[in-house]
Scaffold this motif. Sequence first.
Motif, short mmCIF file in Angstrom:
data_model
loop_
_atom_site.label_atom_id
_atom_site.label_comp_id
_atom_site.label_asym_id
_atom_site.label_seq_id
_atom_site.Cartn_x
_atom_site.Cartn_y
_atom_site.Cartn_z
N TRP A 30 19.32 70.94 66.80
CA TRP A 30 20.34 71.82 66.24
C TRP A 30 21.39 70.95 65.54
CZ3 TRP A 30 20.17 77.08 66.16
CH2 TRP A 30 19.29 77.71 67.03
N PHE A 31 21.78 71.38 64.36
CA PHE A 31 22.90 70.81 63.62
C PHE A 31 23.88 71.94 63.35
CE2 PHE A 31 21.88 66.48 61.91
CZ PHE A 31 20.68 66.30 62.55
N ARG A 32 25.07 71.56 62.93
CA ARG A 32 26.04 72.58 62.52
C ARG A 32 26.85 72.08 61.34
NH1 ARG A 32 30.11 72.51 67.80
NH2 ARG A 32 31.05 70.45 67.43
N PRO A 63 37.46 76.89 69.13
CA PRO A 63 37.54 77.21 67.69
C PRO A 63 36.88 76.14 66.83
CG PRO A 63 39.62 77.72 68.76
CD PRO A 63 38.77 77.04 69.81
N GLU A 64 36.93 74.90 67.25
CA GLU A 64 36.30 73.83 66.45
C GLU A 64 34.78 73.87 66.50
OE1 GLU A 64 38.59 73.45 68.86
OE2 GLU A 64 38.19 71.67 70.10
N ASP A 65 34.20 74.74 67.30
CA ASP A 65 32.75 74.93 67.29
C ASP A 65 32.32 75.90 66.19
OD1 ASP A 65 32.89 74.95 70.87
OD2 ASP A 65 32.23 73.29 69.58
N THR A 66 33.29 76.48 65.50
CA THR A 66 32.97 77.41 64.42
C THR A 66 32.20 76.70 63.32
OG1 THR A 66 34.88 78.82 64.86
CG2 THR A 66 33.97 78.88 62.63
N ALA A 67 31.03 77.23 62.98
CA ALA A 67 30.17 76.61 61.98
C ALA A 67 28.93 77.47 61.78
CB ALA A 67 29.75 75.21 62.43
N VAL A 68 28.17 77.11 60.77
CA VAL A 68 26.81 77.63 60.65
C VAL A 68 25.91 76.67 61.43
CG1 VAL A 68 24.91 78.19 59.12
CG2 VAL A 68 27.27 78.66 58.41
N TYR A 69 25.12 77.21 62.32
CA TYR A 69 24.23 76.41 63.15
C TYR A 69 22.81 76.49 62.60
CZ TYR A 69 27.85 75.57 66.57
OH TYR A 69 29.00 75.13 67.19
N TYR A 70 22.22 75.31 62.42
CA TYR A 70 20.88 75.21 61.85
C TYR A 70 19.91 74.61 62.86
CZ TYR A 70 23.19 75.78 57.33
OH TYR A 70 23.93 76.26 56.28
N THR A 109 20.80 62.32 62.08
CA THR A 109 21.24 62.60 60.72
C THR A 109 20.29 63.59 60.08
OG1 THR A 109 19.95 60.86 59.65
CG2 THR A 109 22.10 60.24 60.53
N SER A 110 20.79 64.30 59.08
CA SER A 110 19.98 65.33 58.43
C SER A 110 18.70 64.76 57.86
CB SER A 110 20.79 65.98 57.31
OG SER A 110 21.93 66.62 57.81
N ASN A 111 18.77 63.54 57.37
CA ASN A 111 17.59 62.93 56.74
C ASN A 111 16.47 62.61 57.72
OD1 ASN A 111 18.77 63.01 54.21
ND2 ASN A 111 19.61 60.94 54.37
N ASP A 112 16.78 62.67 59.00
CA ASP A 112 15.77 62.40 60.02
C ASP A 112 14.83 63.58 60.22
OD1 ASP A 112 18.16 60.63 62.05
OD2 ASP A 112 16.67 59.83 60.64
N TYR A 113 15.15 64.73 59.63
CA TYR A 113 14.41 65.96 59.89
C TYR A 113 13.76 66.51 58.63
CZ TYR A 113 16.49 65.58 64.43
OH TYR A 113 16.84 65.12 65.68
N ASP A 114 12.73 67.31 58.83
CA ASP A 114 11.87 67.68 57.72
C ASP A 114 11.93 69.15 57.28
OD1 ASP A 114 9.92 65.54 59.57
OD2 ASP A 114 10.49 65.04 57.51
N TYR A 115 12.15 70.03 58.22
CA TYR A 115 12.20 71.46 57.89
C TYR A 115 13.41 72.08 58.57
CZ TYR A 115 7.43 70.56 56.46
OH TYR A 115 6.32 70.03 55.85
N TRP A 116 13.98 73.06 57.86
CA TRP A 116 15.22 73.67 58.33
C TRP A 116 15.13 75.19 58.31
CZ3 TRP A 116 19.49 70.70 59.76
CH2 TRP A 116 19.37 69.33 59.52
#
Length: 126
Positions: free
Chosen positions: A34-36, A86-93, A109-116
Amino acid sequence: QLVESGGESVQAGDSLRLSCAVSGTVYSSNVLAWFRQAPGAERDFVASVTWRNNYKQYADSVKGRFTISRDAAMNTVFLQMNSLRPEDTAVYYCTVRTRETYARALHATSNDYDYWGQGTQVTVST
């Protein structure tokens, strides 16, 4: 394909559980994470889990509050979020790494992953 769900608007201190349904085969070598991303900010790592041995890693900002889990039978990854701020507010991917990985390597990092997935909005108000 990854499809997230469960995001909503909540109050500080509340809990939410996000789900990510993965269509197709999830291989034992895969890593799910999970990323945000907050408005105007970069996409940040939240948590990851290895499909083979369920090894989990977390960003320091969520340790002790968030828990990542997976259900191999359902091809689904969850993110249980407690004591939301409140600082957890984000779009979670939700994302998957299909490239070769090594046991206990941190892929943050985002570049470590292949599909979203398309993301799910979480809003935490005071």
